[in-house]
Design a protein around this motif. Structure first.
Motif, PDB file in Angstrom:
ATOM      1  N   ARG A   1      84.946  -4.987  31.898  1.00 49.40           N
ATOM      2  CA  ARG A   1      83.851  -6.157  32.002  1.00 49.40           C
ATOM      3  C   ARG A   1      82.669  -5.578  32.734  1.00 49.40           C
ATOM      4  NH1 ARG A   1      88.393  -9.793  32.300  1.00 49.40           N
ATOM      5  NH2 ARG A   1      88.710  -9.404  34.580  1.00 49.40           N
ATOM      6  N   GLN A   2      82.632  -4.845  33.780  1.00 51.84           N
ATOM      7  CA  GLN A   2      81.633  -4.108  34.720  1.00 51.84           C
ATOM      8  C   GLN A   2      81.058  -3.044  33.677  1.00 51.84           C
ATOM      9  OE1 GLN A   2      82.450  -3.267  38.520  1.00 51.84           O
ATOM     10  NE2 GLN A   2      83.886  -4.699  38.701  1.00 51.84           N
ATOM     11  N   ILE A   3      81.835  -2.296  33.038  1.00 45.61           N
ATOM     12  CA  ILE A   3      81.267  -1.445  32.035  1.00 45.61           C
ATOM     13  C   ILE A   3      80.281  -2.147  30.856  1.00 45.61           C
ATOM     14  CG2 ILE A   3      81.579   0.320  29.896  1.00 45.61           C
ATOM     15  CD1 ILE A   3      84.079   1.221  31.689  1.00 45.61           C
ATOM     16  N   ILE A   4      80.826  -3.291  30.412  1.00 45.50           N
ATOM     17  CA  ILE A   4      79.838  -4.025  29.381  1.00 45.50           C
ATOM     18  C   ILE A   4      78.478  -4.360  30.135  1.00 45.50           C
ATOM     19  CG2 ILE A   4      79.770  -6.114  28.252  1.00 45.50           C
ATOM     20  CD1 ILE A   4      82.930  -5.773  27.676  1.00 45.50           C
ATOM     21  N   ASP A   5      78.735  -4.664  31.310  1.00 42.93           N
ATOM     22  CA  ASP A   5      77.452  -5.463  31.945  1.00 42.93           C
ATOM     23  C   ASP A   5      76.376  -4.226  32.274  1.00 42.93           C
ATOM     24  OD1 ASP A   5      78.094  -7.979  32.131  1.00 42.93           O
ATOM     25  OD2 ASP A   5      78.739  -8.189  33.890  1.00 42.93           O
ATOM     26  N   ILE A   6      77.148  -2.865  32.638  1.00 35.48           N
ATOM     27  CA  ILE A   6      76.088  -1.854  32.917  1.00 35.48           C
ATOM     28  C   ILE A   6      75.520  -1.268  31.690  1.00 35.48           C
ATOM     29  CG2 ILE A   6      76.288   0.699  33.635  1.00 35.48           C
ATOM     30  CD1 ILE A   6      78.268  -0.360  35.552  1.00 35.48           C
ATOM     31  N   ARG A   7      76.376  -1.265  30.703  1.00 41.63           N
ATOM     32  CA  ARG A   7      75.787  -0.729  29.276  1.00 41.63           C
ATOM     33  C   ARG A   7      74.544  -1.785  28.768  1.00 41.63           C
ATOM     34  NH1 ARG A   7      80.214   1.166  25.304  1.00 41.63           N
ATOM     35  NH2 ARG A   7      78.336   1.695  24.272  1.00 41.63           N
ATOM     36  N   SER A   8      74.629  -2.846  29.168  1.00 33.91           N
ATOM     37  CA  SER A   8      73.655  -4.069  28.555  1.00 33.91           C
ATOM     38  C   SER A   8      72.532  -4.102  29.367  1.00 33.91           C
ATOM     39  CB  SER A   8      74.277  -5.427  28.666  1.00 33.91           C
ATOM     40  OG  SER A   8      74.367  -5.902  30.118  1.00 33.91           O
ATOM     41  N   GLY A   9      72.353  -3.081  30.400  1.00 30.78           N
ATOM     42  CA  GLY A   9      71.265  -3.225  31.446  1.00 30.78           C
ATOM     43  C   GLY A   9      71.203  -4.147  32.517  1.00 30.78           C
ATOM     44  N   LYS A  10      72.349  -4.823  32.623  1.00 26.61           N
ATOM     45  CA  LYS A  10      72.171  -5.835  33.989  1.00 26.61           C
ATOM     46  C   LYS A  10      72.338  -5.379  35.056  1.00 26.61           C
ATOM     47  CE  LYS A  10      74.491  -9.539  30.834  1.00 26.61           C
ATOM     48  NZ  LYS A  10      75.495 -10.538  30.717  1.00 26.61           N
ATOM     49  N   GLY A  11      72.673  -3.982  35.389  1.00 27.04           N
ATOM     50  CA  GLY A  11      72.969  -3.360  36.599  1.00 27.04           C
ATOM     51  C   GLY A  11      74.215  -3.525  36.864  1.00 27.04           C
ATOM     52  N   ASP A  12      74.603  -3.023  38.157  1.00 24.47           N
ATOM     53  CA  ASP A  12      75.934  -3.067  38.624  1.00 24.47           C
ATOM     54  C   ASP A  12      76.355  -3.815  39.828  1.00 24.47           C
ATOM     55  OD1 ASP A  12      74.650  -1.593  40.595  1.00 24.47           O
ATOM     56  OD2 ASP A  12      75.759   0.404  40.092  1.00 24.47           O
ATOM     57  N   GLY A  13      75.025  -4.305  40.221  1.00 21.17           N
ATOM     58  CA  GLY A  13      75.108  -5.234  41.570  1.00 21.17           C
ATOM     59  C   GLY A  13      75.315  -4.430  43.042  1.00 21.17           C
ATOM     60  N   TYR A  14      75.189  -3.370  42.785  1.00 17.31           N
ATOM     61  CA  TYR A  14      75.204  -2.757  44.103  1.00 17.31           C
ATOM     62  C   TYR A  14      73.591  -2.165  44.294  1.00 17.31           C
ATOM     63  CZ  TYR A  14      80.149  -2.260  43.473  1.00 17.31           C
ATOM     64  OH  TYR A  14      81.628  -2.291  43.120  1.00 17.31           O
ATOM     65  N   GLN A  15      73.414  -2.210  45.869  1.00 18.60           N
ATOM     66  CA  GLN A  15      71.869  -1.575  46.274  1.00 18.60           C
ATOM     67  C   GLN A  15      71.622  -0.003  46.051  1.00 18.60           C
ATOM     68  OE1 GLN A  15      70.524  -3.302  49.890  1.00 18.60           O
ATOM     69  NE2 GLN A  15      71.722  -5.082  49.662  1.00 18.60           N
ATOM     70  N   HIS A  16      71.060   0.229  45.128  1.00 16.91           N
ATOM     71  CA  HIS A  16      70.813   1.977  44.900  1.00 16.91           C
ATOM     72  C   HIS A  16      69.744   1.992  43.898  1.00 16.91           C
ATOM     73  CE1 HIS A  16      72.897   2.612  40.804  1.00 16.91           C
ATOM     74  NE2 HIS A  16      73.777   1.706  41.365  1.00 16.91           N
ATOM     75  N   ASP A  17      69.147   3.086  43.986  1.00 13.12           N
ATOM     76  CA  ASP A  17      68.142   3.279  43.052  1.00 13.12           C
ATOM     77  C   ASP A  17      69.024   4.009  41.657  1.00 13.12           C
ATOM     78  OD1 ASP A  17      66.186   2.764  44.570  1.00 13.12           O
ATOM     79  OD2 ASP A  17      66.085   5.001  45.561  1.00 13.12           O
ATOM     80  N   ASN A  18      67.827   4.215  40.632  1.00 13.72           N
ATOM     81  CA  ASN A  18      68.437   4.797  39.250  1.00 13.72           C
ATOM     82  C   ASN A  18      69.274   3.759  38.628  1.00 13.72           C
ATOM     83  OD1 ASN A  18      67.978   7.293  41.429  1.00 13.72           O
ATOM     84  ND2 ASN A  18      67.216   7.524  39.355  1.00 13.72           N
ATOM     85  N   GLN A  19      69.254   2.552  38.603  1.00 15.34           N
ATOM     86  CA  GLN A  19      70.216   1.530  37.662  1.00 15.34           C
ATOM     87  C   GLN A  19      69.935   2.113  36.262  1.00 15.34           C
ATOM     88  OE1 GLN A  19      72.442  -0.642  38.670  1.00 15.34           O
ATOM     89  NE2 GLN A  19      71.983  -0.891  40.764  1.00 15.34           N
ATOM     90  N   CYS A  20      71.138   1.861  35.425  1.00 11.32           N
ATOM     91  CA  CYS A  20      71.257   2.154  34.017  1.00 11.32           C
ATOM     92  C   CYS A  20      70.362   1.264  33.302  1.00 11.32           C
ATOM     93  CB  CYS A  20      72.615   2.524  33.609  1.00 11.32           C
ATOM     94  SG  CYS A  20      73.661   3.503  34.496  1.00 11.32           S
ATOM     95  N   GLU A  21      69.824   1.778  32.044  1.00 10.74           N
ATOM     96  CA  GLU A  21      69.217   0.920  31.221  1.00 10.74           C
ATOM     97  C   GLU A  21      70.205   0.785  29.983  1.00 10.74           C
ATOM     98  OE1 GLU A  21      66.364  -0.720  31.781  1.00 10.74           O
ATOM     99  OE2 GLU A  21      65.904   0.292  33.783  1.00 10.74           O
ATOM    100  N   ALA A  22      69.752  -0.319  29.355  1.00 12.56           N
ATOM    101  CA  ALA A  22      70.517  -0.487  28.040  1.00 12.56           C
ATOM    102  C   ALA A  22      70.486   0.650  27.038  1.00 12.56           C
ATOM    103  CB  ALA A  22      70.089  -1.906  27.553  1.00 12.56           C
ATOM    104  N   ASP A  23      69.263   1.325  27.044  1.00 13.85           N
ATOM    105  CA  ASP A  23      68.954   2.450  25.914  1.00 13.85           C
ATOM    106  C   ASP A  23      69.565   3.630  26.202  1.00 13.85           C
ATOM    107  OD1 ASP A  23      67.021   2.683  27.669  1.00 13.85           O
ATOM    108  OD2 ASP A  23      65.331   2.756  26.159  1.00 13.85           O
ATOM    109  N   ASP A  24      69.973   3.982  27.532  1.00 11.26           N
ATOM    110  CA  ASP A  24      70.778   5.130  28.175  1.00 11.26           C
ATOM    111  C   ASP A  24      71.744   5.720  27.305  1.00 11.26           C
ATOM    112  OD1 ASP A  24      68.890   5.220  30.095  1.00 11.26           O
ATOM    113  OD2 ASP A  24      70.303   4.459  31.674  1.00 11.26           O
ATOM    114  N   THR A  25      71.977   6.967  27.358  1.00 10.09           N
ATOM    115  CA  THR A  25      73.281   7.683  26.993  1.00 10.09           C
ATOM    116  C   THR A  25      74.501   7.455  27.892  1.00 10.09           C
ATOM    117  OG1 THR A  25      71.863   9.126  25.601  1.00 10.09           O
ATOM    118  CG2 THR A  25      74.176   9.736  26.087  1.00 10.09           C
ATOM    119  N   PHE A  26      75.339   6.762  27.641  1.00  4.56           N
ATOM    120  CA  PHE A  26      76.315   6.395  28.440  1.00  4.56           C
ATOM    121  C   PHE A  26      77.672   7.345  28.687  1.00  4.56           C
ATOM    122  CE2 PHE A  26      74.127   2.697  27.705  1.00  4.56           C
ATOM    123  CZ  PHE A  26      74.087   2.053  28.989  1.00  4.56           C
ATOM    124  N   TRP A  27      78.062   7.983  29.887  1.00  6.87           N
ATOM    125  CA  TRP A  27      79.167   8.782  30.305  1.00  6.87           C
ATOM    126  C   TRP A  27      79.976   7.965  31.297  1.00  6.87           C
ATOM    127  CZ3 TRP A  27      78.403  13.522  27.165  1.00  6.87           C
ATOM    128  CH2 TRP A  27      77.265  13.810  26.734  1.00  6.87           C
TER     129      TRP A  27
END
Length: 405
Positions: free
Chosen positions: A110-136
């Motif tokens: 469920r968290q991977i799906i949220d991250i891949r959708s561009g919703k962020g991971d809910g943690y405080q840090h820079d460089n949050q992922c965007e929906a159009d990124d290449t995911f590893w």
């Protein structure tokens, strides 16, 4: 991207071309899945000193050994840029949740799906992922078993396709047999029934989770120090001698119930809970250095090379036993008084893996702690069958960064 260019065996030429053309404009997003012993279900809290704690994020810079203090896997990973997302789940001893549980596998998906959708991971840090990124995905320790379960059940026809389970142990079977004592007139017989654990999960406890959506489209999954086929240490912890119990009490401090699902036998090995294919390719990095100082004693309990906690054969997802006597070059030899001789009798190359779509990346002189915090920047390494040259001389973070540019 380096990885796509080097691994035509695992990717069709059409897919390589597609990814090469789209990745030029996309940033990398690295999704990090931690291992055992972490309160990853707690996003954030403030400690008694008023400092912010984010257990799943902190996992990648914490150090059990003082010599690795101030090391940071994520900083090393992003030296050449990129974004990242952190996945957290309850992997504590107290939780006792196996890799197939909804609180582990389900929560990770469920968290991977949220991250891949561009919703962020809910943690405080820079460089949050965007929906159009290449995911590893990058996983360590128990996180590798988690990702094998997800990837192996994200393909239609898989045994547990899109299902996690609110079940804390495997299925059981009961077998009855007649046991007799004495002879002739003094012969007495009775029926004894014993219950055994077997590989399998009960659909009465199933929870629908979209593993397919979480994993399909992931460029690759990397494992470092992964408990892919369990660890002999847990075998000994659950079924060992008093000497092994003493070593555990001194250096590890685990209870069998907390890690029973990381045994190497077929009842628990994750490869017996997945289908004949994985929804994303998996690239393995193994470590073969014992822990620093007196803690190196933990390696005494493990067959073959190991990283102080997990056998190298398990880390590399080799076929056969997860505790086979592998040397650091991923080969097994006949030995005399501990000295190898002759030609290899087994080679853990890409054709001798425990699951399909599993590939070698590197074998590094690093231990289980340094693999998740980057504590050894430039470890020695061995040439291995089908290994990759990207990032040669660097640690796991550096290797992965180089292989994905």
């Amino acid at each position: 991207m380096t990885l796509f260019k080097r691994l035509g065996a695992s990717l069709s030429l059409a897919l390589v071309g597609l990814l090469a053309s789209t990745s030029a404009a996309a940033d990398n997003c690295y999704i990090l899945v931690h291992g055992h012993g972490t309160e990853g279900h707690i996003k954030q809290r403030t400690n008694s000193q008023g400092q912010l704690e984010q257990p799943a994020l902190d996992y990648w810079s914490e150090a059990f050994f003082d010599k690795y203090n101030s090391s940071n896997f994520i900083q090393q990973l992003l030296m050449d840029g990129g974004n990242y997302g952190v996945v957290g789940y309850n992997s504590t001893d107290e939780g006792e949740m196996p890799y197939w549980h909804d609180g582990t596998a389900g929560e990770i998906a469920r968290q991977i799906i949220d991250i891949r959708s561009g919703k962020g991971d809910g943690y405080q840090h820079d460089n949050q992922c965007e929906a159009d990124d290449t995911f590893w995905v990058i996983s360590h320790s128990q996180g590798a078993a988690q990702m094998m379960y997800l990837a192996g059940n994200a393909v239609p026809g898989s045994p547990y396709y899109n299902r996690a389970y609110n079940q804390f142990d495997t299925n059981t079977v009961s077998e009855s047999s007649k046991v007799c004592t004495g002879r002739w007139f003094w012969k007495k017989c009775k029926t004894e029934t014993k219950t055994y654990n077997v590989a399998g999960l009960d659909d009465r406890y199933a929870v629908d989770v979209d593993f397919d959506k979480a994993i399909n489209g992931i460029a690759a999954i990397f494992t470092t120090g992964g408990a892919i086929t369990g660890t002999e240490f847990v075998d000994r912890l659950c079924n060992g001698s008093w000497i092994e119990s003493v070593v555990n009490d001194l250096f590890i401090g685990r209870e069998c119930s907390a890690v029973r699902y990381l045994q190497t036998n077929d009842v628990y090995a994750v490869r017996n809970y997945v289908g004949t294919n994985l929804a994303a390719p998996v690239y393995t990095i193994g470590g073969y250095a014992g822990f620093p100082g007196v803690a190196t004693a933990s390696s005494i309990l493990l067959g073959g090379e190991d990283d102080g906690y997990i056998n190298l054969a398990s880390q590399m997802n080799c076929s056969g036993s997860g505790k086979r006597n592998l040397w650091s070059n991923l080969k097994e030899y006949k030995t005399f008084l501990g000295i190898a001789y002759g030609s290899a009798i087994f080679s853990c190359d890409n054709n001798h893996k425990g699951t399909a779509r599993s590939y070698n990346l590197a074998s590094l002189y690093t231990d289980h702690d340094a693999q998740r915090n980057g504590g050894i920047l430039s470890p020695d390494y061995e040439g291995i069958p089908n290994g990759l040259n990207c990032g040669v001389g660097k640690n796991s973070a550096g290797r992965i960064a180089a292989c994905t540019q």
